[in-house]
Each structure stands twice: as structure tokens, then as C-alpha cells.
Motif scaffolding. Structure first.
Motif, PDB file in Angstrom:
ATOM      1  N   ILE A 101      -4.005   1.266   3.319  1.00 48.16           N
ATOM      2  CA  ILE A 101      -4.076   2.574   2.667  1.00 48.16           C
ATOM      3  C   ILE A 101      -4.692   3.604   3.611  1.00 48.16           C
ATOM      4  CG2 ILE A 101      -5.299   3.881   0.866  1.00 48.16           C
ATOM      5  CD1 ILE A 101      -4.881   1.519  -1.001  1.00 48.16           C
ATOM      6  N   ALA A 102      -5.780   3.232   4.267  1.00 43.88           N
ATOM      7  CA  ALA A 102      -6.462   4.154   5.171  1.00 43.88           C
ATOM      8  C   ALA A 102      -5.584   4.521   6.363  1.00 43.88           C
ATOM      9  CB  ALA A 102      -7.773   3.533   5.651  1.00 43.88           C
TER      10      ALA A 102
ATOM     11  N   ALA B 181       0.815  -1.215   0.000  1.00 44.25           N
ATOM     12  CA  ALA B 181       0.000   0.000   0.000  1.00 44.25           C
ATOM     13  C   ALA B 181       0.851   1.268   0.000  1.00 44.25           C
ATOM     14  CB  ALA B 181      -0.927   0.008   1.213  1.00 44.25           C
ATOM     15  N   PHE B 182       2.042   1.207   0.570  1.00 45.91           N
ATOM     16  CA  PHE B 182       2.855   2.418   0.718  1.00 45.91           C
ATOM     17  C   PHE B 182       3.132   3.135  -0.603  1.00 45.91           C
ATOM     18  CE2 PHE B 182       7.090   4.464   0.952  1.00 45.91           C
ATOM     19  CZ  PHE B 182       6.763   5.495   1.811  1.00 45.91           C
ATOM     20  N   PRO B 183       3.579   2.432  -1.657  1.00 49.41           N
ATOM     21  CA  PRO B 183       3.828   3.156  -2.923  1.00 49.41           C
ATOM     22  C   PRO B 183       2.579   3.840  -3.475  1.00 49.41           C
ATOM     23  CG  PRO B 183       4.814   0.968  -2.976  1.00 49.41           C
ATOM     24  CD  PRO B 183       3.944   1.012  -1.766  1.00 49.41           C
ATOM     25  N   ALA B 184       1.414   3.207  -3.275  1.00 45.52           N
ATOM     26  CA  ALA B 184       0.167   3.785  -3.783  1.00 45.52           C
ATOM     27  C   ALA B 184      -0.209   5.059  -3.041  1.00 45.52           C
ATOM     28  CB  ALA B 184      -0.963   2.766  -3.674  1.00 45.52           C
TER      29      ALA B 184
ATOM     30  N   SER C 283     -10.174   3.340  -7.028  1.00 39.60           N
ATOM     31  CA  SER C 283      -9.541   2.626  -8.144  1.00 39.60           C
ATOM     32  C   SER C 283      -8.531   1.590  -7.669  1.00 39.60           C
ATOM     33  CB  SER C 283      -8.837   3.635  -9.067  1.00 39.60           C
ATOM     34  OG  SER C 283      -7.890   4.407  -8.346  1.00 39.60           O
ATOM     35  N   ALA C 284      -8.469   1.350  -6.349  1.00 37.01           N
ATOM     36  CA  ALA C 284      -7.452   0.455  -5.804  1.00 37.01           C
ATOM     37  C   ALA C 284      -7.717  -1.002  -6.161  1.00 37.01           C
ATOM     38  CB  ALA C 284      -7.381   0.607  -4.288  1.00 37.01           C
ATOM     39  N   GLN C 285      -6.679  -1.684  -6.592  1.00 31.30           N
ATOM     40  CA  GLN C 285      -6.714  -3.119  -6.831  1.00 31.30           C
ATOM     41  C   GLN C 285      -5.531  -3.732  -6.095  1.00 31.30           C
ATOM     42  OE1 GLN C 285      -9.102  -4.775  -8.404  1.00 31.30           O
ATOM     43  NE2 GLN C 285     -10.225  -2.917  -8.980  1.00 31.30           N
ATOM     44  N   ALA C 286      -5.821  -4.652  -5.190  1.00 29.65           N
ATOM     45  CA  ALA C 286      -4.744  -5.267  -4.407  1.00 29.65           C
ATOM     46  C   ALA C 286      -3.825  -6.078  -5.309  1.00 29.65           C
ATOM     47  CB  ALA C 286      -5.337  -6.152  -3.322  1.00 29.65           C
ATOM     48  N   PRO C 287      -2.507  -5.977  -5.119  1.00 28.45           N
ATOM     49  CA  PRO C 287      -1.571  -6.792  -5.904  1.00 28.45           C
ATOM     50  C   PRO C 287      -1.812  -8.285  -5.686  1.00 28.45           C
ATOM     51  CG  PRO C 287      -0.426  -5.048  -4.724  1.00 28.45           C
ATOM     52  CD  PRO C 287      -1.830  -5.080  -4.186  1.00 28.45           C
ATOM     53  N   VAL C 288      -1.335  -9.073  -6.591  1.00 28.76           N
ATOM     54  CA  VAL C 288      -1.483 -10.528  -6.488  1.00 28.76           C
ATOM     55  C   VAL C 288      -0.801 -11.017  -5.213  1.00 28.76           C
ATOM     56  CG1 VAL C 288      -0.934 -12.746  -7.560  1.00 28.76           C
ATOM     57  CG2 VAL C 288      -1.554 -10.786  -8.990  1.00 28.76           C
ATOM     58  N   GLY C 289      -1.529 -11.840  -4.456  1.00 33.09           N
ATOM     59  CA  GLY C 289      -0.971 -12.388  -3.227  1.00 33.09           C
ATOM     60  C   GLY C 289      -1.218 -11.560  -1.993  1.00 33.09           C
TER      61      GLY C 289
ATOM     62  N   PRO D 256       1.598   9.826  -3.258  1.00 29.80           N
ATOM     63  CA  PRO D 256       1.054  11.157  -3.584  1.00 29.80           C
ATOM     64  C   PRO D 256       0.315  11.789  -2.409  1.00 29.80           C
ATOM     65  CG  PRO D 256       0.612   9.597  -5.359  1.00 29.80           C
ATOM     66  CD  PRO D 256       1.118   8.793  -4.203  1.00 29.80           C
ATOM     67  N   VAL D 257      -0.401  10.961  -1.642  1.00 29.79           N
ATOM     68  CA  VAL D 257      -1.117  11.481  -0.470  1.00 29.79           C
ATOM     69  C   VAL D 257      -0.124  11.873   0.619  1.00 29.79           C
ATOM     70  CG1 VAL D 257      -2.821  10.950   1.313  1.00 29.79           C
ATOM     71  CG2 VAL D 257      -3.157  10.109  -1.009  1.00 29.79           C
ATOM     72  N   LEU D 258       0.957  11.100   0.763  1.00 31.06           N
ATOM     73  CA  LEU D 258       1.998  11.450   1.734  1.00 31.06           C
ATOM     74  C   LEU D 258       2.501  12.867   1.493  1.00 31.06           C
ATOM     75  CD1 LEU D 258       4.258  10.996   3.825  1.00 31.06           C
ATOM     76  CD2 LEU D 258       5.542   9.797   2.052  1.00 31.06           C
ATOM     77  N   LEU D 259       2.850  13.167   0.262  1.00 31.38           N
ATOM     78  CA  LEU D 259       3.370  14.494  -0.062  1.00 31.38           C
ATOM     79  C   LEU D 259       2.313  15.574   0.162  1.00 31.38           C
ATOM     80  CD1 LEU D 259       5.332  13.585  -3.318  1.00 31.38           C
ATOM     81  CD2 LEU D 259       6.239  13.867  -1.004  1.00 31.38           C
ATOM     82  N   GLY D 260       1.072  15.284  -0.253  1.00 21.81           N
ATOM     83  CA  GLY D 260      -0.001  16.259  -0.093  1.00 21.81           C
ATOM     84  C   GLY D 260      -0.394  16.463   1.356  1.00 21.81           C
ATOM     85  N   TYR D 261      -0.509  15.366   2.119  1.00 26.60           N
ATOM     86  CA  TYR D 261      -0.954  15.472   3.504  1.00 26.60           C
ATOM     87  C   TYR D 261       0.091  16.107   4.409  1.00 26.60           C
ATOM     88  CZ  TYR D 261      -5.503  13.190   3.448  1.00 26.60           C
ATOM     89  OH  TYR D 261      -6.827  12.910   3.267  1.00 26.60           O
TER      90      TYR D 261
END
Length: 236
Positions: free
Chosen positions: A132-133, A9-12, A116-122, A15-20
Motif C-alpha cells: 500500500i505504501a 493492495a492495488f484495489p484498496a 483500517s487496513a486488513q490483509a486478505p486471507v492468505g 481512491p488514492v491513485l485518483l487523488g494523487y
């Protein structure tokens, strides 16, 4: 906490990290400017966590607003979250007690990611959404603390700094426009907002505009849910 989901979740959430961090710092500075130190910023961001609602809260605290006025203004500015919640019913289904936190933490930016989130395989999808939340919430709290501490240590002029929230909204809107092929929801939202802004002004436009947007999206739900292949077949 599922470390695998957290790492995914961290890479996704970058953008919020920088904005928040930016708008959280701005909020902490504004709160410090009216006499509330970083401890207040921490607890307000931890328990209220409302983004634009917290920016409004600074103005209401400065004006010593009555509780009724605070409740009404908070309802008006955060009414859009009713729409967010309805669209997340399926994604939050089966999350158990964590569903309560997911509802609480559904800010504009977190919603934009989850939509638009889709969990990676596995990776378990529910753990991925929860991560993410949690990460987004942590970014906002940390930014608020930094802002409060900076405001106490440095003589910073906070006039106009609340525009940081507006700027972040614009960035999110542009990103969503680029991410989705169908721009119909965005056009409906912009059209309804502009219409009621011209008809009844900015003070009363929010609820009617949101009502029209919700009705329009519900009426067009089948079309919006169609996959690209289905849309091409209809056009053919």
C-alpha cells in the motif's frame, strides 16, 4: 516484492491513485510555474514526499526562504505525523528494515488506508501494508512528473490550483466518517481545531489543537478501543 500482496493492495489504493494523480499534477504544475522542471518534481516527490509540505515548499522556494524558516514551517505543517506514527506502532512491529520506509511514507492518505487496513486471507499483513505504501508513493511521483511536463508544454494558469490538496483532505474525512461507527475522534479533532482557530487564529492554532487532540484521544483510549459488543454491554 510480494506480487500477491501487491495485487491485493492495488484495489484498496484506487481512491488514492485518483487523488494523487490529480494533486500530484497540480504540484508539478506549480513547481514548473516558478521555474523548476519535472526533474525537480520527480526528485522532490521521491525524497520529500510530504503532500501539503511540498505545496508549502513551492511557496518557500518562490520566496527564497531561509533554511531556518523552511525547517520551522515544515515542522508546523507536518507535526500531525507524530500522532500518525504513535498509532501505527503495532502495525509496523516486526517489519524489520522496511519499518523505516513505512515511517517515511506515512502520508495522510496512506495513513487513512493503513488505519483500517486488513490483509486478505492468505496475504502476509506486513507485505500488504508495505505494498500500500509503495503504490501510493508511486502514484504521487507519477502525478508530479506529469504535472511538470504539462506545465512545460502548455500555458496553464496555476492560480488556485493548490486547493486540490484541500479537496482531497475533505474527501478522506468524509470517507473516514462513513467507515467508522464512532465519530468521537473526528468530533474531538474538529472541535479542538475550531476552538483554537477562534481563540488564537489560524497562524498559531495547529500545535495547541494537536496537543489537545492527542491528550483527549489518550484519555479516551480505553473507550475508543472497545469493540461494539463491549460497548453494548456497558450501555445495558
Amino acid at each position: 516484492m510480494d506480487r500477491k500482496a501487491l495485487a491485493a493492495a492495488f484495489p484498496a489504493t484506487l481512491p488514492v491513485l485518483l487523488g494523487y494523480l490529480a494533486i500530484g499534477i497540480a504540484f508539478g504544475l506549480m513547481l514548473e510555474a516558478i521555474g523548476y522542471n519535472f526533474i525537480w518534481a520527480f526528485f522532490m516527490s521521491l525524497t520529500v514526499y510530504a503532500g501539503s509540505g511540498q505545496y508549502l515548499g513551492v511557496s518557500l522556494l518562490a520566496a527564497s526562504a531561509a533554511l531556518g524558516e523552511v525547517a520551522l514551517m515544515t515542522l508546523l505543517i507536518n507535526f500531525r505525523h507524530l500522532v500518525y506514527g504513535l498509532s501505527m506502532l503495532e502495525k509496523f512491529r516486526g517489519m524489520g528494515i522496511r519499518k523505516l520506509y513505512m515511517i517515511f511514507s506515512l502520508t495522510d492518505e496512506t495513513y487513512a488506508l493503513l488505519a483500517s487496513a486488513q490483509a486478505p486471507v492468505g496475504v502476509d499483513p506486513h507485505n500488504y501494508y508495505f505494498s500500500i505504501a509503495i503504490l501510493d508513493h508511486c502514484y504521487w511521483v507519477v502525478g508530479s512528473i506529469i504535472g511538470g511536463m504539462l506545465g512545460a508544454a502548455l500555458p496553464i494558469n496555476t492560480q488556485g490550483i493548490d486547493f486540490a490538496m484541500t479537496a482531497l483532505f475533505v474527501v478522506i474525512a468524509v470517507d473516514q466518517w462513513k467507515s467508522y461507527k464512532s465519530h468521537l475522534p473526528a468530533l474531538i479533532g474538529a472541535g479542538a481545531a475550531l476552538l483554537f482557530l477562534l481563540l488564537i487564529g489560524q497562524e498559531q492554532m495547529l500545535l495547541p489543537a494537536l496537543g489537545v487532540i492527542v491528550a483527549a484521544l489518550l484519555a479516551l483510549r480505553d473507550r475508543l478501543d472497545e469493540k461494539p459488543e463491549q460497548q453494548r454491554e456497558v450501555k445495558a
